[in-house]
Design an enzyme around this catalytic site. Sequence first.
Site, mmCIF file in Angstrom:
data_model
loop_
_atom_site.group_PDB
_atom_site.id
_atom_site.type_symbol
_atom_site.label_atom_id
_atom_site.label_comp_id
_atom_site.label_asym_id
_atom_site.label_seq_id
_atom_site.Cartn_x
_atom_site.Cartn_y
_atom_site.Cartn_z
ATOM 1 N N ASN A 12 0.830 -1.192 0.000
ATOM 2 C CA ASN A 12 0.000 0.000 0.000
ATOM 3 C C ASN A 12 0.876 1.258 0.000
ATOM 4 O OD1 ASN A 12 -2.474 1.650 0.294
ATOM 5 N ND2 ASN A 12 -3.395 -0.280 0.935
ATOM 6 N N ARG A 13 0.303 2.392 0.391
ATOM 7 C CA ARG A 13 0.947 3.687 0.176
ATOM 8 C C ARG A 13 1.638 4.215 1.427
ATOM 9 N NH1 ARG A 13 -3.659 3.296 -2.823
ATOM 10 N NH2 ARG A 13 -3.462 3.870 -5.026
ATOM 11 N N GLU A 44 -6.771 -7.712 0.092
ATOM 12 C CA GLU A 44 -5.378 -7.748 0.518
ATOM 13 C C GLU A 44 -5.302 -7.566 2.035
ATOM 14 O OE1 GLU A 44 -3.222 -4.831 -2.059
ATOM 15 O OE2 GLU A 44 -5.205 -4.734 -2.981
ATOM 16 N N HIS A 80 -1.415 -10.015 -3.680
ATOM 17 C CA HIS A 80 -2.186 -9.124 -4.557
ATOM 18 C C HIS A 80 -2.947 -9.916 -5.628
ATOM 19 C CE1 HIS A 80 -3.216 -5.337 -6.499
ATOM 20 N NE2 HIS A 80 -2.559 -4.683 -5.551
ATOM 21 N N ALA A 81 -3.574 -11.022 -5.237
ATOM 22 C CA ALA A 81 -4.370 -11.793 -6.194
ATOM 23 C C ALA A 81 -5.640 -11.033 -6.566
ATOM 24 C CB ALA A 81 -4.732 -13.153 -5.604
ATOM 25 N N TYR A 82 -6.007 -11.131 -7.843
ATOM 26 C CA TYR A 82 -7.235 -10.548 -8.374
ATOM 27 C C TYR A 82 -8.238 -11.680 -8.581
ATOM 28 C CZ TYR A 82 -4.850 -6.124 -9.656
ATOM 29 O OH TYR A 82 -4.170 -4.926 -9.652
ATOM 30 N N HIS A 86 3.520 -0.135 -2.546
ATOM 31 C CA HIS A 86 3.944 -1.535 -2.677
ATOM 32 C C HIS A 86 5.461 -1.707 -2.689
ATOM 33 C CE1 HIS A 86 -0.162 -2.429 -2.945
ATOM 34 N NE2 HIS A 86 -0.336 -2.413 -4.247
ATOM 35 N N GLN A 129 -7.546 -4.551 2.399
ATOM 36 C CA GLN A 129 -7.798 -3.591 1.332
ATOM 37 C C GLN A 129 -8.721 -4.221 0.290
ATOM 38 O OE1 GLN A 129 -6.231 -0.550 1.413
ATOM 39 N NE2 GLN A 129 -6.642 0.313 -0.614
ATOM 40 N N ASP A 139 -11.186 1.193 -3.331
ATOM 41 C CA ASP A 139 -9.743 1.052 -3.110
ATOM 42 C C ASP A 139 -9.480 1.582 -1.710
ATOM 43 O OD1 ASP A 139 -7.051 0.605 -3.364
ATOM 44 O OD2 ASP A 139 -6.695 2.178 -4.858
#
Length: 363
Positions: free
Chosen positions: A92-93, A327, A194-196, A118, A300, A263
């Site tokens: 993340n940020r 996440e 980070h799986a979609y 990340h 997330q 997000d």
Amino acid sequence: MTGGALLPVVLLVCLALAGGADAARKPVGFYELKNKKGDFSIKVTNWGATLASVFVPDCKGNVADVILGYDTIAEYVNGTQAFGSTVGRVANRIFKSRFVLDGKAYRLFPNDGNNSIHGGHRGFGKVIWTVKEYVSGGDSPYITFFYHSFDGEQGFPGDLDVYATYRLSSPYELSITMNATATTKATPVNFANHAYWNLAGHDSGDVLQQELQILASSYTPLDDTKIPTGQIEPVAGTIYDFLQPTPVGEHMDIVPGGGSGYDLNFVVNGEQDAFRQVARVEDPKSGRGMEVWANQPGVQLYTSNWVINEKGKNGKVYGQYGALCLETQAYPDAVNHPEFPSSIVRPGQVYKHDMAIKFYQDA
């Protein structure tokens, strides 16, 4: 890639991509884990300790791949979506790519406007990991990856020894464990997978009608650069209330071009270090469902807002809202928010991030 047996496919990545002479000599490949019945399998790669595919049956026994991804190592190397990656050193940020720890200021590489995301432009999802152990079949097939992150990598302090293990168990459970030991200096650590996910199949379109439940009664609001304000607000009465199963798109503004969608970090109910259920997703058409369990304080939700015309597996072009990410993580920018649970790991301490994805079929 197909759903059949796959031996490791080895590719030597060039020096420029590997990031160093030692790394350039490491082979990069895909590895498969499969259950005894043969209807549950995953493929992973040591490029970014990445989850590349997850094949699981629906309520009628039809097996499909339920995560977005690519066919080749080169596409993962060049990709910008972090499909399936293990992201870190800090997921993340981080606000303005900087933080102060023990009185010393550290500056990171900005790769999201002025912020770092990340782990920087060459975070853990963009490096070659070493395969330490690999058991492809049996009652509990698994693979363990290792990465040594050096002091100063992407601006972060201290050496860090990192392990990521993927394991299958009966009947349809995928566990992911991410551990790290700081060896020389205190450092922030926050990993995420980070799986979609698209439980109808990676090539089936958007996930807006799939039902989502997040066991979180509050969330961390963001400023206009997607950095937490430091507040924690209740989800009740907002579009972030997923305490009951709700179609993903029910309260979401649908804006073509990536301008809208979820997000956001949710504050998971329960003790922050306890291993507990975080979320549940179910696809009403296929009957596939999954529960997400973890020992992290946050999760997330990202609805693939910026995945637009991305060429993926088997020539499929992925569109906006074609998947969702869940996440599990520490709170974003925790290193700059002393009011948040700490993400600092000190020398000799071990960071432990345990996840489990429990699949089921609902007729």
